[in-house]
Motif scaffolding. Structure first.
Motif, PDB file in Angstrom:
ATOM      1  N   UNK A  84       0.843  -1.193   0.000  1.00 21.64           N
ATOM      2  CA  UNK A  84       0.000   0.000   0.000  1.00 21.64           C
ATOM      3  C   UNK A  84       0.876   1.239   0.000  1.00 21.64           C
ATOM      4  N   UNK A  85       0.344   2.288  -0.603  1.00 23.42           N
ATOM      5  CA  UNK A  85       1.046   3.554  -0.744  1.00 23.42           C
ATOM      6  C   UNK A  85       0.187   4.672  -0.146  1.00 23.42           C
ATOM      7  N   UNK A  86       0.846   5.608   0.514  1.00 23.69           N
ATOM      8  CA  UNK A  86       0.166   6.752   1.126  1.00 23.69           C
ATOM      9  C   UNK A  86       0.715   8.022   0.494  1.00 23.69           C
ATOM     10  N   UNK A  87      -0.190   8.854  -0.037  1.00 23.56           N
ATOM     11  CA  UNK A  87       0.258  10.092  -0.681  1.00 23.56           C
ATOM     12  C   UNK A  87      -0.840  11.145  -0.664  1.00 23.56           C
ATOM     13  N   UNK A 120      -4.173   2.203  -2.126  1.00 26.34           N
ATOM     14  CA  UNK A 120      -3.679   3.574  -2.123  1.00 26.34           C
ATOM     15  C   UNK A 120      -4.537   4.357  -1.135  1.00 26.34           C
ATOM     16  N   UNK A 121      -3.883   5.105  -0.259  1.00 28.97           N
ATOM     17  CA  UNK A 121      -4.596   5.905   0.739  1.00 28.97           C
ATOM     18  C   UNK A 121      -4.110   7.346   0.706  1.00 28.97           C
ATOM     19  N   UNK A 122      -5.039   8.265   0.961  1.00 27.28           N
ATOM     20  CA  UNK A 122      -4.689   9.673   1.065  1.00 27.28           C
ATOM     21  C   UNK A 122      -3.843   9.905   2.301  1.00 27.28           C
ATOM     22  N   UNK A 123      -2.969  10.877   2.218  1.00 28.77           N
ATOM     23  CA  UNK A 123      -2.072  11.184   3.327  1.00 28.77           C
ATOM     24  C   UNK A 123      -2.595  12.288   4.223  1.00 28.77           C
ATOM     25  N   UNK A 124      -1.692  12.897   4.943  1.00 26.88           N
ATOM     26  CA  UNK A 124      -2.005  13.962   5.885  1.00 26.88           C
ATOM     27  C   UNK A 124      -1.222  15.205   5.468  1.00 26.88           C
TER      28      UNK A 124
END
Length: 173
Positions: A84-87, A120-124
């Motif tokens: 998984x990727x966070x961006x 894929x997940x949204x970041x902060x």
């Protein structure tokens, strides 16, 4: 019950937060979960499933992620696995799936590993938490992509329900 290893690379802490949340979800489903930073990863052979999570910094995943994959490719391919990727780009609906996220697509072209499950997940976004260089670079990118640029902006774009669904899919792998 599976014995799961989650190895992560995080710069500003959001990927670590996502990793901890996934761990809680998997443990609630009965799995035994170990989370570790990329550079502290134990021997992979004693785990049933292996997950790698990585954040994006200045448009790229940490080069250590690719090195870790290269060193462990055979074992990764032998076991149920996921990446998984966070961006921040994943905050946009048109770029929040593995198929539409440019960083995920770049990752898949740069590595011989083809994970069985992708997310894929949204970041902060927290300008006050960045050093001056990162803050200016990210503000410029946000300006280009029509995102928030106010210096006091703090927005978490992670969709926790999506992370919960991902954890359930990991459990089922």
């Amino acid at each position: 019950m599976s014995k799961i290893l989650i190895v992560y690379s995080s710069v500003h802490g959001q990927t670590r937060k996502v990793t901890d949340f996934i761990k809680q979800q998997l443990e609630a489903l009965g799995d035994e979960v170990t989370c570790t930073m990329l550079e502290d990863a134990p021997e992979l052979g004693s785990f049933d499933k292996i997950v790698i999570g990585a954040s994006i910094r200045h448009g790229k995943h940490n080069p250590g992620v690719y090195q870790f994959i290269s060193r462990n490719l055979a074992l990764l391919n032998e076991r149920p696995n996921s990446f998984f990727s966070v961006s921040l780009v994943a905050r946009k609906a048109a770029k929040n799936t593995p198929e539409t996220n440019p960083y995920m697509q770049a990752f898949l072209t740069k590595t011989p590993w083809q994970p069985k499950l992708l997310a894929v997940f949204g970041g902060n976004l927290n300008y006050q938490g960045y050093n001056a260089l990162d803050r200016n670079i990210i503000r410029f990118i946000m300006w280009l992509t029509k995102g928030p640029t106010a210096a006091d902006t703090q927005v978490e774009y992670t969709d926790w329900e999506k992370v919960t669904q991902y954890a359930k899919a990991l459990h089922q792998l």
